[in-house]
Design a protein around this motif. Structure first.
Motif, PDB file in Angstrom:
ATOM      1  N   CYS A 222       0.809  -1.220   0.000  1.00 32.85           N
ATOM      2  CA  CYS A 222       0.000   0.000   0.000  1.00 32.85           C
ATOM      3  C   CYS A 222       0.844   1.273   0.000  1.00 32.85           C
ATOM      4  O   CYS A 222       0.330   2.361  -0.236  1.00 32.85           O
ATOM      5  CB  CYS A 222      -0.941   0.017   1.204  1.00 32.85           C
ATOM      6  SG  CYS A 222      -0.083   0.108   2.799  1.00 32.85           S
ATOM      7  N   GLY A 223       2.140   1.146   0.272  1.00 32.39           N
ATOM      8  CA  GLY A 223       3.019   2.311   0.293  1.00 32.39           C
ATOM      9  C   GLY A 223       2.918   3.139   1.548  1.00 32.39           C
ATOM     10  O   GLY A 223       3.604   4.159   1.670  1.00 32.39           O
ATOM     11  N   GLY A 224       2.076   2.721   2.493  1.00 33.72           N
ATOM     12  CA  GLY A 224       1.875   3.495   3.714  1.00 33.72           C
ATOM     13  C   GLY A 224       2.968   3.280   4.741  1.00 33.72           C
ATOM     14  O   GLY A 224       3.598   2.218   4.805  1.00 33.72           O
ATOM     15  N   MET A 225       3.205   4.312   5.577  1.00 31.16           N
ATOM     16  CA  MET A 225       4.188   4.190   6.643  1.00 31.16           C
ATOM     17  C   MET A 225       3.643   3.309   7.759  1.00 31.16           C
ATOM     18  O   MET A 225       2.493   3.466   8.178  1.00 31.16           O
ATOM     19  CB  MET A 225       4.548   5.569   7.191  1.00 31.16           C
ATOM     20  CG  MET A 225       5.577   5.518   8.325  1.00 31.16           C
ATOM     21  SD  MET A 225       5.952   7.124   9.024  1.00 31.16           S
ATOM     22  CE  MET A 225       6.836   7.890   7.665  1.00 31.16           C
ATOM     23  N   ILE A 226       4.467   2.379   8.240  1.00 31.76           N
ATOM     24  CA  ILE A 226       4.099   1.530   9.382  1.00 31.76           C
ATOM     25  C   ILE A 226       4.509   2.217  10.670  1.00 31.76           C
ATOM     26  O   ILE A 226       3.709   2.403  11.584  1.00 31.76           O
ATOM     27  CB  ILE A 226       4.758   0.141   9.245  1.00 31.76           C
ATOM     28  CG1 ILE A 226       4.232  -0.563   7.969  1.00 31.76           C
ATOM     29  CG2 ILE A 226       4.479  -0.705  10.471  1.00 31.76           C
ATOM     30  CD1 ILE A 226       4.921  -1.884   7.683  1.00 31.76           C
ATOM     31  N   VAL A 227       5.765   2.610  10.727  1.00 31.14           N
ATOM     32  CA  VAL A 227       6.256   3.329  11.900  1.00 31.14           C
ATOM     33  C   VAL A 227       7.610   3.931  11.538  1.00 31.14           C
ATOM     34  O   VAL A 227       8.323   3.426  10.662  1.00 31.14           O
ATOM     35  CB  VAL A 227       6.398   2.392  13.123  1.00 31.14           C
ATOM     36  CG1 VAL A 227       7.495   1.353  12.905  1.00 31.14           C
ATOM     37  CG2 VAL A 227       6.661   3.189  14.398  1.00 31.14           C
ATOM     38  N   GLN A 228       7.973   5.006  12.214  1.00 29.98           N
ATOM     39  CA  GLN A 228       9.299   5.608  12.054  1.00 29.98           C
ATOM     40  C   GLN A 228       9.978   5.570  13.421  1.00 29.98           C
ATOM     41  O   GLN A 228       9.793   6.452  14.253  1.00 29.98           O
ATOM     42  CB  GLN A 228       9.199   7.043  11.514  1.00 29.98           C
ATOM     43  CG  GLN A 228      10.539   7.619  11.043  1.00 29.98           C
ATOM     44  CD  GLN A 228      10.354   8.922  10.285  1.00 29.98           C
ATOM     45  OE1 GLN A 228       9.406   9.666  10.521  1.00 29.98           O
ATOM     46  NE2 GLN A 228      11.258   9.203   9.354  1.00 29.98           N
ATOM     47  N   SER A 229      10.774   4.514  13.618  1.00 37.44           N
ATOM     48  CA  SER A 229      11.348   4.292  14.946  1.00 37.44           C
ATOM     49  C   SER A 229      12.548   3.357  14.833  1.00 37.44           C
ATOM     50  O   SER A 229      12.628   2.533  13.915  1.00 37.44           O
ATOM     51  CB  SER A 229      10.302   3.691  15.890  1.00 37.44           C
ATOM     52  OG  SER A 229      10.875   3.367  17.133  1.00 37.44           O
ATOM     53  N   ALA A 230      13.451   3.484  15.801  1.00 42.90           N
ATOM     54  CA  ALA A 230      14.610   2.579  15.894  1.00 42.90           C
ATOM     55  C   ALA A 230      14.444   1.581  17.024  1.00 42.90           C
ATOM     56  O   ALA A 230      15.334   0.767  17.272  1.00 42.90           O
ATOM     57  CB  ALA A 230      15.891   3.399  16.087  1.00 42.90           C
ATOM     58  N   VAL A 239       4.335  -3.392  13.066  1.00 40.25           N
ATOM     59  CA  VAL A 239       4.285  -4.287  11.907  1.00 40.25           C
ATOM     60  C   VAL A 239       3.157  -5.296  12.061  1.00 40.25           C
ATOM     61  O   VAL A 239       2.395  -5.574  11.123  1.00 40.25           O
ATOM     62  CB  VAL A 239       5.647  -4.994  11.712  1.00 40.25           C
ATOM     63  CG1 VAL A 239       5.529  -6.127  10.693  1.00 40.25           C
ATOM     64  CG2 VAL A 239       6.712  -3.996  11.277  1.00 40.25           C
ATOM     65  N   THR A 240       3.048  -5.865  13.266  1.00 44.89           N
ATOM     66  CA  THR A 240       1.983  -6.842  13.519  1.00 44.89           C
ATOM     67  C   THR A 240       0.618  -6.205  13.324  1.00 44.89           C
ATOM     68  O   THR A 240      -0.279  -6.788  12.690  1.00 44.89           O
ATOM     69  CB  THR A 240       2.104  -7.393  14.947  1.00 44.89           C
ATOM     70  OG1 THR A 240       3.374  -8.025  15.107  1.00 44.89           O
ATOM     71  CG2 THR A 240       0.997  -8.391  15.228  1.00 44.89           C
ATOM     72  N   GLU A 241       0.443  -4.999  13.834  1.00 43.72           N
ATOM     73  CA  GLU A 241      -0.850  -4.314  13.728  1.00 43.72           C
ATOM     74  C   GLU A 241      -1.169  -3.989  12.268  1.00 43.72           C
ATOM     75  O   GLU A 241      -2.318  -4.143  11.826  1.00 43.72           O
ATOM     76  CB  GLU A 241      -0.814  -3.038  14.558  1.00 43.72           C
ATOM     77  CG  GLU A 241      -2.114  -2.256  14.541  1.00 43.72           C
ATOM     78  CD  GLU A 241      -2.041  -1.007  15.394  1.00 43.72           C
ATOM     79  OE1 GLU A 241      -2.956  -0.172  15.266  1.00 43.72           O
ATOM     80  OE2 GLU A 241      -1.066  -0.846  16.155  1.00 43.72           O
ATOM     81  N   HIS A 242      -0.162  -3.546  11.505  1.00 47.31           N
ATOM     82  CA  HIS A 242      -0.419  -3.159  10.110  1.00 47.31           C
ATOM     83  C   HIS A 242      -0.823  -4.354   9.264  1.00 47.31           C
ATOM     84  O   HIS A 242      -1.761  -4.270   8.451  1.00 47.31           O
ATOM     85  CB  HIS A 242       0.830  -2.498   9.507  1.00 47.31           C
ATOM     86  CG  HIS A 242       0.645  -2.093   8.069  1.00 47.31           C
ATOM     87  ND1 HIS A 242       0.065  -0.902   7.701  1.00 47.31           N
ATOM     88  CD2 HIS A 242       0.951  -2.738   6.900  1.00 47.31           C
ATOM     89  CE1 HIS A 242       0.024  -0.807   6.386  1.00 47.31           C
ATOM     90  NE2 HIS A 242       0.556  -1.925   5.872  1.00 47.31           N
ATOM     91  N   TYR A 243      -0.147  -5.503   9.449  1.00 47.44           N
ATOM     92  CA  TYR A 243      -0.408  -6.644   8.577  1.00 47.44           C
ATOM     93  C   TYR A 243      -1.578  -7.491   9.045  1.00 47.44           C
ATOM     94  O   TYR A 243      -1.811  -8.570   8.493  1.00 47.44           O
ATOM     95  CB  TYR A 243       0.872  -7.460   8.381  1.00 47.44           C
ATOM     96  CG  TYR A 243       1.821  -6.738   7.443  1.00 47.44           C
ATOM     97  CD1 TYR A 243       1.541  -6.652   6.089  1.00 47.44           C
ATOM     98  CD2 TYR A 243       2.949  -6.102   7.935  1.00 47.44           C
ATOM     99  CE1 TYR A 243       2.375  -5.964   5.233  1.00 47.44           C
ATOM    100  CE2 TYR A 243       3.801  -5.404   7.081  1.00 47.44           C
ATOM    101  CZ  TYR A 243       3.501  -5.332   5.728  1.00 47.44           C
ATOM    102  OH  TYR A 243       4.315  -4.641   4.881  1.00 47.44           O
ATOM    103  N   ARG A 244      -2.310  -6.997  10.010  1.00 51.04           N
ATOM    104  CA  ARG A 244      -3.620  -7.585  10.293  1.00 51.04           C
ATOM    105  C   ARG A 244      -4.623  -7.164   9.221  1.00 51.04           C
ATOM    106  O   ARG A 244      -5.629  -7.855   8.997  1.00 51.04           O
ATOM    107  CB  ARG A 244      -4.117  -7.143  11.659  1.00 51.04           C
ATOM    108  CG  ARG A 244      -3.402  -7.813  12.820  1.00 51.04           C
ATOM    109  CD  ARG A 244      -3.835  -7.209  14.130  1.00 51.04           C
ATOM    110  NE  ARG A 244      -3.131  -7.840  15.259  1.00 51.04           N
ATOM    111  CZ  ARG A 244      -3.146  -7.359  16.504  1.00 51.04           C
ATOM    112  NH1 ARG A 244      -3.837  -6.255  16.783  1.00 51.04           N
ATOM    113  NH2 ARG A 244      -2.475  -7.976  17.451  1.00 51.04           N
TER     114      ARG A 244
END
Length: 253
Positions: A222-230, A239-244
Motif C-alpha cells: 500500500c506504500g503506507g508508513m508503518i512506523v518511524q522508529s529505531a 508491523v503486527t498491527e499493520h499486517y492484520r
C-alpha cells in the motif's frame, strides 16, 4: 522725359531680376555632408531614410564598409551616433542604401548574413553533424530543440544537452521525471519518510529504509508508513498491527 527714363529703368530692372532668377535656377542645389562637412551638389547626397541625415556617398560608403568589417548590426547613422543627449530614435542605414551605395558582393554577403542572424540563429545537430538557421524567437522560447532537417529529427534539451526520446516521459535535466515514470512503470515505491526510491527484490512486503537516520518502516503493497522508529519492540508491534489488515507476503497464482 523723366517718366520715359524711369520706365526704361524699371524695364531694365525687371529684366535683370528675371535673369537673376533664371541664373539661380541653373545653379545646382547643395548640401552639407554630416561627416566631412563639405558643401556638395545634391547629386552626391546619400540620405538615411529613418532620420533624414544627409551624407556624401563617399563618406557613407566608407562608414558602411568599416561597420561590415567590424560585423556590427544594425548599422546606425553616423550623425545620430555622434550626437549627444539625443532624445529621439537613432537612424538605421537601410538595406536599400547599402545596395545602392556601391559595396562589393562579398561585403553585401556579410551584411545579408548579419541581417539573417538578427532574426535567426545557427543550430548545430550532434546526430547528423549539420548546421541550419532556425528562428531566433522560437529558439529562445523552446526548452527542447529538434533538428529540422529531413530524416534527422534528433531532439535534445537546450539546458543540459541530453538526448530526448520524444515518445518517452517528459524530460527533466536532473532525471526526476524519468525516474518517476520508471517507478510507476515498475511499481517501485518511495520511502514515505525520506522519499528515497525503493525497489523490492524478494521477501515480504515489510520494507525498512536504509537511508541513514531515516528509521522508516513501510508497506510495499500500500506504500503506507508503518512506523518511524529505531526501537525494536515498537517496530514489531506496529508491523503486527499493520499486517492484520494488509498483505505481508505475496501469494503465488
Amino acid at each position: 522725359m523723366a517718366q520715359i527714363m524711369q520706365a526704361t529703368l524699371n524695364d531694365e530692372d525687371s529684366l535683370l531680376s528675371a535673369e537673376r532668377v533664371r541664373l539661380s535656377s541653373m545653379v545646382p542645389a547643395t548640401f552639407a555632408c554630416g561627416v566631412c562637412m563639405d558643401d556638395l551638389e545634391e547629386d552626391y547626397v546619400a540620405r538615411v531614410d529613418s532620420c533624414k541625415h544627409c551624407l556624401c556617398r563617399d563618406c557613407l560608403r566608407g562608414y558602411i564598409r568599416s561597420k561590415l568589417q567590424e560585423h556590427r548590426y544594425p548599422i546606425l547613422c553616423p550623425v545620430c551616433t555622434a550626437e549627444t543627449n539625443r532624445s529621439d530614435a537613432v537612424g538605421v542605414v537601410s538595406e536599400n542604401i547599402i545596395r545602392d551605395i556601391g559595396v562589393s558582393d562579398e561585403e553585401y554577403a556579410v551584411f545579408e548574413e548579419m541581417q539573417m542572424s538578427n532574426f535567426s540563429i545557427i543550430l548545430h545537430c550532434r546526430l547528423c553533424k549539420n548546421s541550419v538557421f532556425v528562428d531566433r524567437e522560437e529558439y529562445q522560447e523552446s526548452r527542447i530543440l529538434t533538428c529540422p532537417l529531413p530524416g534527422c529529427l534528433h531532439a535534445w534539451c537546450k539546458n543540459c544537452q541530453q538526448q530526448i526520446d520524444m515518445a518517452g516521459p517528459p524530460h527533466s535535466c536532473d532525471g526526476s521525471s524519468e525516474l518517476e515514470h520508471l517507478m510507476r512503470e515498475r511499481g517501485w515505491k518511495h520511502c514515505p519518510g525520506c522519499q528515497t526510491p525503493i525497489q523490492k527484490a524478494s521477501g515480504c512486503n515489510h520494507m525498512t529504509c536504509l537511508s541513514p537516520g531515516c528509521n522508516t518502516h513501510f508497506c510495499y503493497v500500500c506504500g503506507g508508513m508503518i512506523v518511524q522508529s529505531a526501537l525494536r519492540r515498537e517496530v514489531e508491534r506496529s508491523v503486527t498491527e499493520h499486517y492484520r489488515r494488509c498483505q505481508l507476503f505475496e501469494v503465488p497464482n
